[in-house]
Enzyme design. Sequence first.
Site, mmCIF file in Angstrom:
data_model
loop_
_atom_site.group_PDB
_atom_site.id
_atom_site.type_symbol
_atom_site.label_atom_id
_atom_site.label_comp_id
_atom_site.label_asym_id
_atom_site.label_seq_id
_atom_site.Cartn_x
_atom_site.Cartn_y
_atom_site.Cartn_z
ATOM 1 N N LYS A 184 -12.254 5.759 -8.579
ATOM 2 C CA LYS A 184 -12.935 3.738 -8.381
ATOM 3 C C LYS A 184 -14.326 3.845 -9.357
ATOM 4 O O LYS A 184 -15.021 2.913 -9.447
ATOM 5 C CB LYS A 184 -13.767 4.122 -6.415
ATOM 6 C CG LYS A 184 -12.366 3.764 -5.456
ATOM 7 C CD LYS A 184 -12.149 2.157 -5.982
ATOM 8 C CE LYS A 184 -11.642 1.785 -4.865
ATOM 9 N NZ LYS A 184 -10.507 1.151 -4.087
ATOM 10 N N SER B 262 -14.496 1.625 2.559
ATOM 11 C CA SER B 262 -14.384 3.156 3.096
ATOM 12 C C SER B 262 -14.950 4.754 2.912
ATOM 13 O O SER B 262 -15.303 5.426 3.496
ATOM 14 C CB SER B 262 -12.967 3.673 3.719
ATOM 15 O OG SER B 262 -12.787 3.660 2.780
ATOM 16 N N GLN C 211 -19.062 5.075 -3.214
ATOM 17 C CA GLN C 211 -19.671 6.755 -3.783
ATOM 18 C C GLN C 211 -19.362 5.812 -5.149
ATOM 19 O O GLN C 211 -20.972 6.118 -6.113
ATOM 20 C CB GLN C 211 -18.979 7.614 -3.635
ATOM 21 C CG GLN C 211 -18.562 8.437 -2.432
ATOM 22 C CD GLN C 211 -18.388 9.400 -2.592
ATOM 23 O OE1 GLN C 211 -18.230 10.375 -2.900
ATOM 24 N NE2 GLN C 211 -16.761 9.114 -1.297
ATOM 25 N N ASP D 176 9.860 6.622 -17.543
ATOM 26 C CA ASP D 176 10.555 5.785 -17.546
ATOM 27 C C ASP D 176 9.757 4.884 -15.665
ATOM 28 O O ASP D 176 10.500 3.898 -15.098
ATOM 29 C CB ASP D 176 11.700 6.497 -16.853
ATOM 30 C CG ASP D 176 12.304 7.021 -18.300
ATOM 31 O OD1 ASP D 176 12.219 6.189 -18.597
ATOM 32 O OD2 ASP D 176 12.039 8.049 -18.458
ATOM 33 N N GLY E 62 -3.285 0.871 -1.843
ATOM 34 C CA GLY E 62 -4.765 -0.148 -0.624
ATOM 35 C C GLY E 62 -4.592 -1.656 -0.993
ATOM 36 O O GLY E 62 -3.829 -2.498 -0.260
ATOM 37 N N GLY F 132 -4.987 -2.665 -3.981
ATOM 38 C CA GLY F 132 -4.446 -3.285 -4.729
ATOM 39 C C GLY F 132 -4.873 -2.898 -6.327
ATOM 40 O O GLY F 132 -4.684 -3.449 -7.328
ATOM 41 N N GLY F 133 -6.491 -2.546 -6.603
ATOM 42 C CA GLY F 133 -7.431 -2.657 -7.536
ATOM 43 C C GLY F 133 -6.623 -1.925 -8.798
ATOM 44 O O GLY F 133 -6.699 -2.118 -9.301
ATOM 45 N N GLU G 99 2.300 3.121 -0.430
ATOM 46 C CA GLU G 99 1.213 2.731 0.533
ATOM 47 C C GLU G 99 1.972 3.115 2.359
ATOM 48 O O GLU G 99 2.375 4.127 2.190
ATOM 49 C CB GLU G 99 1.576 1.810 1.275
ATOM 50 C CG GLU G 99 1.742 -0.390 0.373
ATOM 51 C CD GLU G 99 1.226 -0.997 1.180
ATOM 52 O OE1 GLU G 99 0.046 -1.865 0.970
ATOM 53 O OE2 GLU G 99 2.926 -1.385 1.801
ATOM 54 N N GLY H 203 -0.024 1.198 7.274
ATOM 55 C CA GLY H 203 -0.582 0.132 6.793
ATOM 56 C C GLY H 203 0.808 -0.328 5.901
ATOM 57 O O GLY H 203 0.027 -0.659 4.088
ATOM 58 N N ASP I 132 1.442 -3.689 4.481
ATOM 59 C CA ASP I 132 0.593 -5.339 4.474
ATOM 60 C C ASP I 132 1.225 -5.919 3.280
ATOM 61 O O ASP I 132 1.772 -6.540 2.618
ATOM 62 C CB ASP I 132 -0.537 -5.286 4.380
ATOM 63 C CG ASP I 132 -1.585 -4.436 3.225
ATOM 64 O OD1 ASP I 132 -2.050 -5.247 2.305
ATOM 65 O OD2 ASP I 132 -1.845 -3.221 3.967
ATOM 66 N N LYS J 173 -2.974 24.236 -7.740
ATOM 67 C CA LYS J 173 -4.364 24.524 -7.715
ATOM 68 C C LYS J 173 -5.239 23.620 -7.664
ATOM 69 O O LYS J 173 -6.953 23.535 -7.963
ATOM 70 C CB LYS J 173 -4.631 25.490 -8.657
ATOM 71 C CG LYS J 173 -3.958 26.842 -8.497
ATOM 72 C CD LYS J 173 -3.557 27.439 -7.554
ATOM 73 C CE LYS J 173 -2.611 28.384 -7.318
ATOM 74 N NZ LYS J 173 -1.806 28.617 -6.460
ATOM 75 N N SER K 257 -5.176 9.534 -7.164
ATOM 76 C CA SER K 257 -6.621 8.344 -6.958
ATOM 77 C C SER K 257 -7.475 9.376 -6.875
ATOM 78 O O SER K 257 -8.265 8.828 -7.434
ATOM 79 C CB SER K 257 -5.701 7.839 -6.210
ATOM 80 O OG SER K 257 -5.972 8.010 -4.749
ATOM 81 N N ASN L 130 -11.355 13.176 -2.798
ATOM 82 C CA ASN L 130 -12.571 13.013 -1.901
ATOM 83 C C ASN L 130 -12.519 13.201 -0.026
ATOM 84 O O ASN L 130 -12.199 12.209 0.095
ATOM 85 C CB ASN L 130 -13.118 11.606 -1.309
ATOM 86 C CG ASN L 130 -14.427 12.168 -2.819
ATOM 87 O OD1 ASN L 130 -14.819 12.953 -3.348
ATOM 88 N ND2 ASN L 130 -14.814 10.819 -3.912
#
Length: 319
Positions: A54, A79, A84, A173, A180, A182-183, A205, A209, A211, A274, A305, A308
């Site tokens: 992000k 969320s 952050q 490939d 989430g 879609g960004g 997803e 969820g 959607d 690890k 992704s 955290n």
Amino acid sequence: MQVLPTYDDVAAAAQRIEGHAHRTPVLRSRTADQELGAQLFFKAENLQRMGAFKFRGAFNALSRFDAAQREAGVVAFSSGNHAQAIALSARLLDIPATIVMPQDAPAAKVAATRGYGGKVVLYDRYTEDREAIGRRLAEEGGLTLIPPYDHPDVIAGQGTAAKELFDEVGPLDALFVCLGGGGLLSGCALAARALSPDCKIYGVEPEAGNDGQQSFRSGAIVHIDTPKTIADGAQTQHLGNYTFDIIRRNVDDVLTVSDAQLVDEMRFFASRMKIVVEPTGCLGFAAARAMRAQLQGKRIGVIISGGNVDMARFCSLLA
């Protein structure tokens, strides 16, 4: 008529964030390769600044503010990871930041957002509308609202993760990306179509969820209630207008995995590679593992992704 971002915007974002975002490593696992009968390349955004991809989109968006916007400040709703990312980017760029976060967001994410200097406004994700709260705060304070995914500059910034992956390892490939709002998926799809045109692109997803999967297959944005899943970064209720258009045009399919599969992948990443990966960050690898029969002999990219996750939560899930 909205103007969708393009790969040129991803390339421009890469120049803006250079020297500010980490160029995260691409990790390999002999165990994963043997198990899937394929070559896997893991883009480790859990090792990005503030622990998630992000930061890329947030810094790109805020770096494009004019002087008046910088002085007034930014507001965002999230969320956790976008919260952050905006807070840290705002601190680096000397921009005041207000972040709307759910009351049940992971404590570590709330604490980190405050630690980066963000003013946190809490809400109930099951009874209140975070987008309405964000719009109200923006109107009242003259702030610029930067949503977590449905914004051209955010999408372009997130796409730099896949750009770096392709720049480093060459054509793939298939590419598996968490989904989430879609960004990340839409930005990565822009990069993939430009740099590895034949690459199959899969959004992933949580089952609870789906959607995005419903939207992709029906051809219209589907809204759902807030899903109950351990993948808190994918507890979105709908795709965005920008992200849906890009996903519909560029993505091959949207897949789902169970929370139990996510726990399995958290355990794999921790024990074999690890690294600490949050549940949402395991979506892509969980789907790839489930598709192993179709991936034999292929070169596979997986975007991890973020990492955290509250340590007590992490330990309880793995226990």
